[in-house]
Scaffold this active site. Structure first.
Site, short mmCIF file in Angstrom:
data_model
loop_
_atom_site.label_atom_id
_atom_site.label_comp_id
_atom_site.label_asym_id
_atom_site.label_seq_id
_atom_site.Cartn_x
_atom_site.Cartn_y
_atom_site.Cartn_z
N THR A 36 -5.35 -6.60 11.00
CA THR A 36 -5.63 -5.34 10.31
C THR A 36 -5.09 -4.14 11.10
O THR A 36 -4.47 -3.24 10.54
CB THR A 36 -7.16 -5.17 10.13
OG1 THR A 36 -7.68 -6.36 9.53
CG2 THR A 36 -7.48 -3.98 9.26
N LYS B 22 0.81 -1.22 0.00
CA LYS B 22 0.00 0.00 0.00
C LYS B 22 0.85 1.28 0.00
O LYS B 22 2.06 1.23 0.26
CB LYS B 22 -0.93 -0.03 1.22
CG LYS B 22 -2.01 -1.12 1.16
CD LYS B 22 -2.97 -1.00 2.34
CE LYS B 22 -4.09 -2.02 2.28
NZ LYS B 22 -5.03 -1.86 3.44
N GLU C 233 -9.77 -10.80 -7.35
CA GLU C 233 -8.83 -9.68 -7.20
C GLU C 233 -7.65 -9.82 -8.17
O GLU C 233 -7.19 -8.83 -8.72
CB GLU C 233 -8.35 -9.61 -5.74
CG GLU C 233 -9.48 -9.19 -4.80
CD GLU C 233 -9.12 -9.23 -3.33
OE1 GLU C 233 -9.98 -8.87 -2.51
OE2 GLU C 233 -7.98 -9.61 -2.98
N ASN D 177 -2.04 0.52 6.73
CA ASN D 177 -1.52 -0.72 7.30
C ASN D 177 -0.69 -1.55 6.32
O ASN D 177 -0.61 -2.77 6.43
CB ASN D 177 -2.65 -1.53 7.94
CG ASN D 177 -3.73 -1.92 6.95
OD1 ASN D 177 -3.62 -1.59 5.77
ND2 ASN D 177 -4.73 -2.63 7.40
N HIS E 293 -2.35 -5.29 1.65
CA HIS E 293 -3.66 -5.95 1.48
C HIS E 293 -3.39 -7.39 1.08
O HIS E 293 -2.45 -7.67 0.34
CB HIS E 293 -4.48 -5.28 0.38
CG HIS E 293 -5.61 -6.14 -0.11
ND1 HIS E 293 -6.82 -6.19 0.52
CD2 HIS E 293 -5.67 -7.05 -1.13
CE1 HIS E 293 -7.59 -7.09 -0.12
NE2 HIS E 293 -6.91 -7.61 -1.12
N TYR F 39 -12.53 -1.83 -3.85
CA TYR F 39 -13.04 -1.85 -2.47
C TYR F 39 -14.57 -1.70 -2.42
O TYR F 39 -15.11 -1.31 -1.39
CB TYR F 39 -12.38 -0.76 -1.64
CG TYR F 39 -10.99 -1.14 -1.14
CD1 TYR F 39 -10.81 -2.21 -0.27
CD2 TYR F 39 -9.86 -0.42 -1.51
CE1 TYR F 39 -9.55 -2.57 0.21
CE2 TYR F 39 -8.60 -0.76 -1.03
CZ TYR F 39 -8.45 -1.83 -0.18
OH TYR F 39 -7.20 -2.17 0.30
P1 RTP Z 1 -7.13 -6.01 3.63
O1 RTP Z 1 -8.50 -6.27 3.07
O2 RTP Z 1 -6.57 -4.66 3.24
O3 RTP Z 1 -6.17 -7.10 3.43
O4 RTP Z 1 -7.27 -5.88 5.21
P2 RTP Z 1 -8.25 -6.62 6.17
O5 RTP Z 1 -8.99 -7.71 5.47
O6 RTP Z 1 -7.42 -6.93 7.35
O7 RTP Z 1 -9.25 -5.43 6.52
P3 RTP Z 1 -10.72 -5.09 5.94
O8 RTP Z 1 -11.67 -5.19 7.05
O9 RTP Z 1 -10.99 -5.86 4.68
O10 RTP Z 1 -10.55 -3.57 5.59
C1 RTP Z 1 -9.95 -3.17 4.39
C2 RTP Z 1 -9.00 -2.04 4.66
O11 RTP Z 1 -9.73 -0.88 5.05
C3 RTP Z 1 -8.95 -0.12 5.95
N1 RTP Z 1 -9.68 0.04 7.20
N2 RTP Z 1 -9.76 1.18 7.85
N3 RTP Z 1 -10.35 3.20 9.75
C4 RTP Z 1 -10.80 1.97 9.95
O12 RTP Z 1 -11.44 1.66 10.91
C5 RTP Z 1 -10.48 0.95 8.95
N4 RTP Z 1 -10.86 -0.33 8.99
C6 RTP Z 1 -10.35 -0.90 7.88
C7 RTP Z 1 -7.65 -0.85 6.18
O13 RTP Z 1 -6.68 -0.31 5.28
C8 RTP Z 1 -8.01 -2.27 5.80
O14 RTP Z 1 -6.87 -3.00 5.44
MG MG Z 2 -10.11 -7.46 3.64
#
Ligand code: RTP
Ligand code: MG
Length: 140
Positions: A93, A11, A128, A114, A117, A51
């Site tokens: 995350t 990222k 994807e 973070n 992804h 997204y």
């Molecule tokens: P990713 O999809 O990026 O691999 O990460 P993940 O599954 O761990 O997290 P996900 O719940 O799918 O969320 C996608 C991305 O959105 C951002 N995010 N920001 N500000 C917030 O509360 C928040 N929560 C999620 C993060 O960049 C996350 O990786």
């Molecule tokens: Mg995710």
């Protein structure tokens, strides 16, 4: 466990701080092979499409702005149990909750910024990968 492919993004917070090589080293040390890679600057349309599943979430606007703020590196990673293995190497995350030695523990700045992804299931991995790569761009 069978050989799988998963989709990864390094990222903007990580490309900006020149951490691409350190992050790829973590993948390789875990037994994941980079079988496709390109550096791109995502358009707003691409980031919103990628997204789309998070469209209704309160952080969607912020997430899209962040993902187009700097270049990213999109990759296909291949290996045994690659989807779960990649998620393990990435860590939680929220970097505050990520295990020691994980990419997010070592490099992430916040829950939003973070560093990486990774696909969360076989079906999303396939979608994807297709979103960013043509078949002939992936060399296993
Ligand atoms: P990713 O999809 O990026 O691999 O990460 P993940 O599954 O761990 O997290 P996900 O719940 O799918 O969320 C996608 C991305 O959105 C951002 N995010 N920001 N500000 C917030 O509360 C928040 N929560 C999620 C993060 O960049 C996350 O990786
Ligand atoms: Mg995710």
């Amino acid at each position: 466990m069978a050989i799988q492919r998963t989709f990864s993004i390094i990222k903007p917070d990580a490309t900006k701080r020149n951490l691409t090589g350190k992050i790829i080293a973590k993948f390789e040390e875990a037994g994941l092979r980079v079988v496709a890679s390109k550096r791109i600057h995502m358009t707003r349309e691409q980031a919103e499409g990628f997204y789309a599943v998070h469209k209704e979430r309160p952080f969607f606007g912020e997430l899209v702005d962040f993902m187009i703020s700097e270049p990213v590196v999109v990759q296909v990673l291949e290996g045994e149990d690659a989807i779960a293995k990649n998620r393990e190497v990435m860590g939680a995350t929220n970097p505050a909750e990520a295990a020691p030695g994980t990419i997010r523990k070592e490099f992430a700045l916040s829950i939003g910024e973070n560093s990486v992804h990774g696909s969360d299931a076989a079906e999303t991995a396939a979608e994807e990968i297709k979103f960013f790569f043509k078949d002939e761009e992936i060399v296993g």
